[in-house]
Structure formats: structure tokens, C-alpha cells
Design a protein around this motif. Structure first.
Motif, PDB file in Angstrom:
ATOM      1  N   THR A 116       0.933  -1.195   0.047  1.00  0.00           N
ATOM      2  CA  THR A 116      -0.031  -0.346  -0.092  1.00  0.00           C
ATOM      3  C   THR A 116       0.858   1.282  -0.178  1.00  0.00           C
ATOM      4  O   THR A 116       2.149   1.195   0.446  1.00  0.00           O
ATOM      5  N   GLY A 117       0.176   2.435  -0.380  1.00  0.00           N
ATOM      6  CA  GLY A 117       0.982   3.655  -0.269  1.00  0.00           C
ATOM      7  C   GLY A 117       1.272   4.034   1.256  1.00  0.00           C
ATOM      8  O   GLY A 117       2.392   4.504   1.516  1.00  0.00           O
ATOM      9  N   TYR A 118       0.309   3.649   2.098  1.00  0.00           N
ATOM     10  CA  TYR A 118       0.850   3.908   3.535  1.00  0.00           C
ATOM     11  C   TYR A 118       2.066   3.294   3.860  1.00  0.00           C
ATOM     12  O   TYR A 118       2.854   3.747   4.474  1.00  0.00           O
ATOM     13  N   ASP A 121       5.519  12.039  -2.970  1.00  0.00           N
ATOM     14  CA  ASP A 121       4.502  11.110  -2.949  1.00  0.00           C
ATOM     15  C   ASP A 121       3.604  11.652  -4.059  1.00  0.00           C
ATOM     16  O   ASP A 121       2.617  12.675  -3.949  1.00  0.00           O
ATOM     17  N   SER A 166      -3.768  16.059  -1.252  1.00  0.00           N
ATOM     18  CA  SER A 166      -4.865  14.999  -1.538  1.00  0.00           C
ATOM     19  C   SER A 166      -6.337  15.877  -1.071  1.00  0.00           C
ATOM     20  O   SER A 166      -7.226  15.270  -1.696  1.00  0.00           O
ATOM     21  N   ASP A 212       3.500  15.687  -0.634  1.00  0.00           N
ATOM     22  CA  ASP A 212       2.809  15.251  -1.576  1.00  0.00           C
ATOM     23  C   ASP A 212       2.847  16.164  -2.958  1.00  0.00           C
ATOM     24  O   ASP A 212       3.193  17.176  -2.816  1.00  0.00           O
ATOM     25  N   HIS A 248      -1.596  11.200  -6.359  1.00  0.00           N
ATOM     26  CA  HIS A 248      -2.947  11.686  -7.202  1.00  0.00           C
ATOM     27  C   HIS A 248      -2.077  12.196  -8.497  1.00  0.00           C
ATOM     28  O   HIS A 248      -3.165  12.786  -9.146  1.00  0.00           O
ATOM     29  N   THR A 264       0.963   5.731  -5.909  1.00  0.00           N
ATOM     30  CA  THR A 264       0.366   4.550  -5.552  1.00  0.00           C
ATOM     31  C   THR A 264      -0.471   3.910  -6.678  1.00  0.00           C
ATOM     32  O   THR A 264      -0.477   4.546  -7.843  1.00  0.00           O
ATOM     33  N   LYS A 269      -5.180   4.431  -7.150  1.00  0.00           N
ATOM     34  CA  LYS A 269      -5.929   5.518  -7.580  1.00  0.00           C
ATOM     35  C   LYS A 269      -6.229   5.649  -9.051  1.00  0.00           C
ATOM     36  O   LYS A 269      -7.062   4.777  -9.473  1.00  0.00           O
ATOM     37  N   SER A 291      -0.051   9.533   6.148  1.00  0.00           N
ATOM     38  CA  SER A 291       1.110   8.287   5.929  1.00  0.00           C
ATOM     39  C   SER A 291       2.459   8.918   6.023  1.00  0.00           C
ATOM     40  O   SER A 291       3.462   8.298   6.684  1.00  0.00           O
ATOM     41  N   HIS A 312      -0.058  14.200   3.135  1.00  0.00           N
ATOM     42  CA  HIS A 312      -0.996  13.085   3.760  1.00  0.00           C
ATOM     43  C   HIS A 312      -0.308  12.419   5.044  1.00  0.00           C
ATOM     44  O   HIS A 312       0.699  12.377   5.368  1.00  0.00           O
ATOM     45  N   ASN A 367       5.211   4.701   2.135  1.00  0.00           N
ATOM     46  CA  ASN A 367       5.854   6.009   2.938  1.00  0.00           C
ATOM     47  C   ASN A 367       6.489   5.464   4.224  1.00  0.00           C
ATOM     48  O   ASN A 367       7.665   6.110   4.567  1.00  0.00           O
ATOM     49  N   GLY A 410      -1.907  -0.966  -4.138  1.00  0.00           N
ATOM     50  CA  GLY A 410      -0.346  -1.271  -3.927  1.00  0.00           C
ATOM     51  C   GLY A 410       0.181   0.062  -4.187  1.00  0.00           C
ATOM     52  O   GLY A 410      -0.650   1.205  -4.548  1.00  0.00           O
ATOM     53  N   MET A 414       7.577   8.170  -5.272  1.00  0.00           N
ATOM     54  CA  MET A 414       6.666   7.212  -4.830  1.00  0.00           C
ATOM     55  C   MET A 414       5.374   7.544  -5.207  1.00  0.00           C
ATOM     56  O   MET A 414       5.054   8.526  -5.220  1.00  0.00           O
TER      57      MET A 414
END
Ligand SMILES: *Cc1c(COP(=O)(O)O)cnc(C)c1O
Length: 394
Positions: free
Chosen positions: A117-119, A214, A189, A185, A217, A245, A248, A145, A143, A122, A254, A243
Motif C-alpha cells: 500500500t502507499g501507506y 508522494d 490530497s 505530496d 494523485h 500509488t 488510485k 502516512s 498525507h 511511505n 498497491g 513514490m
């Protein structure tokens, strides 16, 4: 087990938790879930009713694409369902390997590493790169995370006001830290604005810091063929750690980190959320190979998004409530109060339009908002309905 047989939580803890929940209710902060009964797309069925939804991060409308579903099914035939082990034991399949190669190539970096996951990505990248004695500098609107990642890393954690490069520079000047990591970010977000990445990078160069971007988005949405925020700005720099995700715009699940070979090799050795978890089902990586092709080839989806963004912004230009400045599919309508935001969201829902109210602590106190998110699965008629409903409601 039947509910009447359920074991009750011990009295003292139950009492404390109930009091905390009541306090949330009193401040309009109780969060609830709706149950989605259809695939994730512009038109959804929720709790027995049909809606047009402006809630998802499925910006390209790929989450329910039949070609992705077919790829996932063929992934099951090739690899079964579960990965069965962590990447470092025997969970790293051909599908994961091929996807990492394809992602690195797509974003123009040497290597990529998949995370569940993105969480977790990070958490993994920040804690692997920075620890005690190091410093992390973070935009205040990053974010959660990224914030949590800095906290578990035990770094000196310095936050600068949103987009305030002067404040960031003062913090960088003052730090005694050996290793400095600026984290941001790429597209915020809850605000939808794009970080000033070239200026951030210039500060990192001046003060010998590294920049973690990150792009949750931006990936799939910004840059030529959706290659992301680095391509959007034309940035190539050894100071950048990228990084993004995959749940989305990519429509699956993932995340990945991309950068130089030595960076990725170091993450494989040190990133705990990479090491100590079961690999994601290879069928998802297999589906993501198809998703990546669709992202690259279907420019029409990004064109559609741009048209819808323009239509919404023009349609709400004279509205009493203000859209925050944003050129991305995240179009927040600033409301202010928590109850007011909830009431507006409920009024729209009564008209068949789902738009989430976002409240503190996700956003700063007094800036509750409706987070309108657009998808290539919407059409102009959907956006017209939203504009009309908002014009009648506020
Ligand atoms: C959604 C999001 C994440 C977390 O990614 P998941 O894959 O959903 O865990 C991280 N950073 C940002 C900016 C996000 O919006």
C-alpha cells in the motif's frame, strides 16, 4: 456467532470508549461508512440507492474496466490467488518482477520496488532513509502516512506551512542534522494543488537535502501519457526519491518507490513494511501490467478529465462557496464548519449525488469542505447535475 452470545468488552474500557465516541458525535466528527454494492465507478449503487458519485480516486475510470478485470482473471490462472510468502522469502513472483521493470521504465527511473500500500511505502522509505540524528521537513498538508512515517522514524520532524518555501529554507538553514529529507505530496490530497517541485528541488540542492515526492494523485493523471509529476515538470535529479500509488488512477491496489539502483537495493534490505509483510497477490501485479498500458495509451481519459475540470470550475465560478485553486481532478469546495459541510453533503445525497464532506483532523480546523473528485468515467451531464444541485443548495 449470534450477537446475543457476543462477549461484551470489559465495563471500564467500554465506558471510556463510549465517552470518546459521544464526544465525536458532539463535534460532528463521527465517521460512518456507506456500503458500496456496485463496482467503483461514476454511477454507483449504495445502501440500496443509485447515485452519481464524486468520491473516488479512480481518476481514469479504470477500477471497473473490463480489460483490467480480464487481466486479473488471467492472473489467477497463471499464479493462483495468494502470494503465500513475503517478497524476501518466496512471495516475489514473475508478475511482481515484470511490474517493477515496467513501472521504472514508465516513470523514467532506474529501478522500482513494489509495496502493498502507499501507506506502507511511505513508512518504509522514510524509516529506511532517516533515523535518529536526521531531519525530515514536511509540508503541513502532507498525507497522514508521510507524517506517521516521520514519527516512527524518530527523526527531528519539522513541518512548514503549506507551500511556504521561505519557512522551509529557514528550517533547512537552522538544522544541525546530518541527513535531511524534504517530503511532500506532489498533488495535495485534500486541496488538489500541485506542489512547487522545481523550487523544492532547488532548495534541496542548496542545502544538501533529498526530496521524497508522494505522487499518489499525480501518477496516471499528470505528465505526458500520465507518467506523473516528475514528467509534468520535466525533472530528472539524483536527489529525488519518487513514490506513487496504484490504487488510485491505476485502478488496482498497491504502491511503488522508484529511483536509483542503490536506493532500491537499500530499501529491499531496510524497509520494514516491505520485508515483514506478505507480498500482494500476484494477480494484482499482473492486472497492473494491463493498467499501465491503458494509462499510457488512453490519452482520451486525461483529455476528458481536463474538460470536466474546466466545466466544473466555470459552472461554480459565481457560487457563494469557493472552489480551492486546483487544476487536478481533486476540486474541493470550501465550506468551513463541520456541521455545515455534513449538511451540504446530505442535501446533495438526497438529490442522488454523493460528495464526501472532509472534516478535521483530515483537514485543518475551520476548513471542512466537500471534496469533489472527478473521473474520466463521468460525463458532462453528471457535472451539470452537480453544478445545478450546488446552485440550489447553498
Ligand atoms: C492515498 C494516499 C496514500 C496511501 O496510499 P494507499 O495505497 O491508499 O495506502 C499515500 N499518500 C497520499 C498522498 C495518498 O493520497
Amino acid at each position: 456467532m449470534h450477537a446475543e452470545q457476543a462477549v461484551e468488552l470489559a465495563d471500564a474500557l467500554a465506558h471510556e470508549l463510549n465517552a470518546e465516541l459521544a464526544a465525536r458525535d458532539a463535534h460532528g466528527l463521527r465517521r460512518t461508512r456507506r456500503t458500496l454494492q456496485s463496482p467503483q465507478r461514476a454511477r454507483v449503487r449504495v445502501d440500496g440507492r443509485d447515485y452519481i458519485a464524486f468520491c473516488s480516486n479512480d481518476y481514469l475510470g479504470l477500477a471497473a474496466d473490463p480489460r483490467l478485470a480480464a487481466a486479473a482473471k488471467s492472473g489467477i490462472d497463471l499464479y493462483g490467488v495468494g502470494a503465500g510468502a513475503s517478497h524476501l522469502v518466496l512471495g516475489h513472483s514473475t508478475a511482481h518482477h515484470e511490474l517493477e521493470l515496467a513501472l521504472a521504465d514508465f516513470v523514467g527511473l532506474s529501478r522500482a520496488l513494489l509495496f502493498s500500500t502507499g501507506y506502507m511505502a511511505n513508512m518504509g522509505v522514510v524509516s529506511a532513509l532517516a533515523g535518529r540524528g536526521d531531519a525530515v521537513f514536511a509540508d503541513r498538508l502532507n498525507h497522514a502516512s508521510l507524517n506517521d512515517a516521520a514519527l516512527v522514524s524518530r527523526v527531528a520532524f519539522k513541518r512548514y506551512a503549506h507551500g511556504d518555501l521561505d519557512m522551509l529554507e529557514r528550517l533547512l538553514q537552522a538544522t544541525p542534522a546530518r541527513r535531511r529529507l524534504v517530503i511532500t505530496d506532489a498533488v495535495f490530497s485534500m486541496d488538489g494543488d500541485i506542489a512547487p517541485v522545481p523550487a523544492l528541488l532547488a532548495l534541496c540542492e542548496r542545502y544538501d537535502a533529498y526530496l521524497l515526492i508522494d505522487d499518489a494523485h499525480g501518477f496516471g493523471v499528470l505528465g505526458a501519457q500520465g507518467r506523473g509529476t516528475l514528467q509534468h515538470f520535466g525533472i530528472e535529479s539524483g536527489r529525488v526519491i519518487y513514490m506513487a500509488t496504484l490504487g488510485k488512477a491505476a485502478g488496482v491496489a498497491g504502491a511503488f518507490v522508484a529511483g536509483s539502483a542503490v536506493l532500491i537495493e537499500s530499501l529491499i534490505q531496510n524497509a520494514r513494511p516491505y520485508i515483514y509483510t506478505t507480498a500482494t497477490p500476484p494477480l494484482l501485479a499482473h492486472a497492473l501490467l494491463t493498467s499501465l498500458q491503458l494509462i499510457e495509451q488512453e490519452d482520451g481519459r486525461r483529455r476528458r478529465l481536463r474538460e470536466l475540470i474546466l466545466q466544473l470550475r466555470q459552472g461554480l465560478a459565481g457560487h457563494a462557496l469557493r472552489l480551492l485553486p486546483s487544476e487536478t481532478p481533486i476540486q474541493p469546495l470550501l465550506v468551513g464548519g463541520n456541521e455545515q459541510a455534513l449538511a451540504l453533503s446530505a442535501a446533495l445525497a438526497a438529490q442522488g449525488l454523493l460528495v464526501p464532506a472532509i472534516r478535521p483532523p483530515t483537514v485543518p480546523q475551520g476548513t471542512a469542505r466537500l471534496r469533489i473528485s472527478l473521473s474520466a468515467d463521468h460525463d458532462a451531464g453528471d457535472v451539470t447535475r452537480l453544478i445545478t444541485a450546488l446552485s440550489n443548495s447553498a
